[in-house]
Design a protein around this motif. Structure first.
Motif, PDB file in Angstrom:
ATOM      1  N   PRO A   2      41.343 -69.537 -21.856  1.00  0.00           N
ATOM      2  CA  PRO A   2      41.097 -68.161 -21.408  1.00  0.00           C
ATOM      3  C   PRO A   2      42.397 -67.355 -21.365  1.00  0.00           C
ATOM      4  N   VAL A   3      42.288 -66.060 -21.636  1.00  0.00           N
ATOM      5  CA  VAL A   3      43.463 -65.186 -21.779  1.00  0.00           C
ATOM      6  C   VAL A   3      43.403 -64.065 -20.740  1.00  0.00           C
ATOM      7  N   ASN A   4      44.572 -63.748 -20.173  1.00  0.00           N
ATOM      8  CA  ASN A   4      44.701 -62.538 -19.361  1.00  0.00           C
ATOM      9  C   ASN A   4      45.835 -61.682 -19.905  1.00  0.00           C
ATOM     10  N   LEU A   5      45.713 -60.380 -19.698  1.00  0.00           N
ATOM     11  CA  LEU A   5      46.633 -59.406 -20.284  1.00  0.00           C
ATOM     12  C   LEU A   5      47.244 -58.511 -19.212  1.00  0.00           C
ATOM     13  N   LEU A   6      48.441 -58.005 -19.526  1.00  0.00           N
ATOM     14  CA  LEU A   6      49.117 -57.007 -18.691  1.00  0.00           C
ATOM     15  C   LEU A   6      49.539 -55.846 -19.587  1.00  0.00           C
ATOM     16  N   PRO A   7      49.596 -54.633 -19.059  1.00  0.00           N
ATOM     17  CA  PRO A   7      50.179 -53.534 -19.852  1.00  0.00           C
ATOM     18  C   PRO A   7      51.700 -53.526 -19.751  1.00  0.00           C
ATOM     19  N   GLY A   8      52.357 -53.193 -20.875  1.00  0.00           N
ATOM     20  CA  GLY A   8      53.802 -52.949 -20.882  1.00  0.00           C
ATOM     21  C   GLY A   8      54.062 -51.478 -21.149  1.00  0.00           C
ATOM     22  N   ASN A   9      55.322 -51.129 -21.369  1.00  0.00           N
ATOM     23  CA  ASN A   9      55.646 -49.725 -21.596  1.00  0.00           C
ATOM     24  C   ASN A   9      55.079 -49.213 -22.916  1.00  0.00           C
ATOM     25  N   HIS A  10      54.825 -50.100 -23.875  1.00  0.00           N
ATOM     26  CA  HIS A  10      54.244 -49.663 -25.144  1.00  0.00           C
ATOM     27  C   HIS A  10      52.724 -49.585 -25.107  1.00  0.00           C
ATOM     28  N   ASP A  11      52.095 -50.058 -24.022  1.00  0.00           N
ATOM     29  CA  ASP A  11      50.636 -50.040 -23.912  1.00  0.00           C
ATOM     30  C   ASP A  11      50.171 -48.790 -23.180  1.00  0.00           C
ATOM     31  N   ASP A  12      48.861 -48.605 -23.178  1.00  0.00           N
ATOM     32  CA  ASP A  12      48.237 -47.578 -22.336  1.00  0.00           C
ATOM     33  C   ASP A  12      47.174 -48.296 -21.505  1.00  0.00           C
ATOM     34  N   PRO A  13      47.378 -48.398 -20.169  1.00  0.00           N
ATOM     35  CA  PRO A  13      46.455 -49.192 -19.357  1.00  0.00           C
ATOM     36  C   PRO A  13      45.000 -48.754 -19.481  1.00  0.00           C
ATOM     37  N   ALA A  14      44.751 -47.453 -19.592  1.00  0.00           N
ATOM     38  CA  ALA A  14      43.359 -46.976 -19.668  1.00  0.00           C
ATOM     39  C   ALA A  14      42.714 -47.389 -20.993  1.00  0.00           C
ATOM     40  N   ILE A  15      43.450 -47.258 -22.094  1.00  0.00           N
ATOM     41  CA  ILE A  15      42.915 -47.677 -23.402  1.00  0.00           C
ATOM     42  C   ILE A  15      42.730 -49.194 -23.424  1.00  0.00           C
ATOM     43  N   LEU A  16      43.695 -49.899 -22.850  1.00  0.00           N
ATOM     44  CA  LEU A  16      43.610 -51.366 -22.778  1.00  0.00           C
ATOM     45  C   LEU A  16      42.358 -51.788 -22.009  1.00  0.00           C
ATOM     46  N   ARG A  17      42.101 -51.113 -20.886  1.00  0.00           N
ATOM     47  CA  ARG A  17      40.917 -51.420 -20.066  1.00  0.00           C
ATOM     48  C   ARG A  17      39.634 -51.215 -20.876  1.00  0.00           C
ATOM     49  N   GLU A  18      39.610 -50.116 -21.618  1.00  0.00           N
ATOM     50  CA  GLU A  18      38.418 -49.794 -22.403  1.00  0.00           C
ATOM     51  C   GLU A  18      38.226 -50.799 -23.541  1.00  0.00           C
ATOM     52  N   GLN A  19      39.331 -51.136 -24.202  1.00  0.00           N
ATOM     53  CA  GLN A  19      39.257 -52.050 -25.356  1.00  0.00           C
ATOM     54  C   GLN A  19      38.780 -53.442 -24.960  1.00  0.00           C
ATOM     55  N   PHE A  20      39.185 -53.899 -23.774  1.00  0.00           N
ATOM     56  CA  PHE A  20      38.866 -55.276 -23.373  1.00  0.00           C
ATOM     57  C   PHE A  20      37.793 -55.316 -22.291  1.00  0.00           C
ATOM     58  N   ASP A  21      37.034 -54.230 -22.172  1.00  0.00           N
ATOM     59  CA  ASP A  21      35.947 -54.148 -21.201  1.00  0.00           C
ATOM     60  C   ASP A  21      34.954 -55.292 -21.432  1.00  0.00           C
ATOM     61  N   GLY A  22      34.634 -56.004 -20.370  1.00  0.00           N
ATOM     62  CA  GLY A  22      33.615 -57.049 -20.466  1.00  0.00           C
ATOM     63  C   GLY A  22      34.128 -58.390 -20.955  1.00  0.00           C
ATOM     64  N   THR A  23      35.417 -58.472 -21.357  1.00  0.00           N
ATOM     65  CA  THR A  23      35.935 -59.738 -21.878  1.00  0.00           C
ATOM     66  C   THR A  23      36.538 -60.605 -20.768  1.00  0.00           C
ATOM     67  N   GLY A  24      36.854 -60.011 -19.624  1.00  0.00           N
ATOM     68  CA  GLY A  24      37.538 -60.742 -18.553  1.00  0.00           C
ATOM     69  C   GLY A  24      39.038 -60.825 -18.751  1.00  0.00           C
ATOM     70  N   CYS A  25      39.549 -60.319 -19.887  1.00  0.00           N
ATOM     71  CA  CYS A  25      40.993 -60.401 -20.156  1.00  0.00           C
ATOM     72  C   CYS A  25      41.813 -59.435 -19.300  1.00  0.00           C
ATOM     73  N   PHE A  26      41.210 -58.280 -19.015  1.00  0.00           N
ATOM     74  CA  PHE A  26      41.952 -57.249 -18.273  1.00  0.00           C
ATOM     75  C   PHE A  26      40.987 -56.554 -17.313  1.00  0.00           C
ATOM     76  N   PRO A  27      40.571 -57.284 -16.259  1.00  0.00           N
ATOM     77  CA  PRO A  27      39.563 -56.745 -15.348  1.00  0.00           C
ATOM     78  C   PRO A  27      40.178 -55.805 -14.312  1.00  0.00           C
ATOM     79  N   ALA A  28      40.966 -54.849 -14.741  1.00  0.00           N
ATOM     80  CA  ALA A  28      41.681 -53.948 -13.834  1.00  0.00           C
ATOM     81  C   ALA A  28      40.985 -52.595 -13.796  1.00  0.00           C
TER      82      ALA A  28
END
Ligand SMILES: [Fe+2]
Length: 283
Positions: A74-100
């Motif tokens: 299983p994988v978990n993710l964090l946002p860095g300065n090159h990421d966008d937390p809102a887009i990341l949340r939307e992209q990985f919605d429902g996967t459990g990778c970024f349940p923020a």
């Protein structure tokens, strides 16, 4: 025993392109994924601590998602300065990778023998970190909930590194994080990335492990303020090994040939016999 593998700063770009026309970051990540999948035993979790993509967007996050999809663990993710937390949340919605959830985009991981608090140091429009009152209040509340042993994961290193281009942000942005950690002895380890070089430092009583980048390294001399050199090589995955009371952390390459070159295979001697030889007169 619990095994957490950390990757960081994967900087995936659009398919068919290289980062800065140099680093084939997709190939570097695919190789790291193959190494992790070959590990025996398998890790209990893979944590990728930010700068997942170079430019946040559907195409780059889809590319990143395809590259990590083969991971067995299983994988978990964090946002860095090159990421966008809102887009990341939307992209990985429902996967459990970024349940923020917004506005902090921070979350806890509760299904391992230690807790993980996944923090967000992203600051829109800057490569530098931010950690404002809402994120801090979330951290304080999360630590108040439990005294179970805790790992904190955050993209930017909340420590002095001795590397000028990392330290130039100053110490103020993590002063409150340090105060909160100092008051919570259950925090055993902080893991981070961002510097594209591997270093161990401290915050309050806790060690801070900054992993090198899967995309490329930045080579900086100490004691001068020259621009760092670009080294187009990934590092091996990092293993944080939970031994029940403490973490032991380090580089953990797992090349495809590892079993063929085991010292028992190559010598033709049983491993128990080899261990007896290692003990020597201590037996
Ligand atoms: Fe990075």
């Amino acid at each position: 025993m619990t095994l957490l593998v950390q990757l960081t700063d994967t900087h995936i770009v659009e398919p068919g392109h290289r980062l800065y026309n140099k680093a084939d970051t997709a190939a570097h990540l695919a190789d790291a994924v193959a190494q992790i999948n070959a590990m025996s035993p398998q890790p209990d979790r893979v944590m990728i601590t930010g700068d997942l993509v170079e430019h946040p967007g559907q195409e780059t996050y889809d590319h990143f998602a395809r590259l990590i999809e083969p991971l067995h663990a299983p994988v978990n993710l964090l946002p860095g300065n090159h990421d966008d937390p809102a887009i990341l949340r939307e992209q990985f919605d429902g996967t459990g990778c970024f349940p923020a959830e917004g506005p902090t985009y921070q979350y806890t991981i509760e299904d391992l023998p230690f807790r993980i608090l996944a923090l967000n140091s992203h600051y829109a429009g800057s490569e530098l970190p931010a950690f404002g009152p809402r994120r801090l209040a979330w951290l304080e509340a999360a630590l108040e909930e439990s005294d179970r042993p805790t790992m904190i994961a955050i993209h930017h290193p909340p420590m002095i590194t001795g590397v000028e281009f990392i330290d130039m942000v100053g110490v103020d942005w993590y002063a409150d994080i340090a105060r909160v950690i100092a008051a919570n002895s259950q925090v055993r380890l902080v893991i981070c990335g961002h510097g594209h070089t591997d270093l161990v430092g401290t915050i309050a009583h806790a060690p801070v492990y900054m992993a090198g980048s899967i995309a490329h390294q930045l080579v900086a001399a100490r004691g001068n303020d020259h621009a760092p050199g670009f080294d187009n090589r990934p590092v091996a995955p990092v293993l944080h090994h939970w031994l029940g009371e403490r973490f032991v952390s380090g580089s953990h390459p797992w090349p495809a040939w590892v079993d063929d070159h085991r010292i028992d295979t190559e010598s033709g001697l049983a491993w128990t016999e080899l261990k007896d030889r290692m003990r020597g007169s201590m037996r």
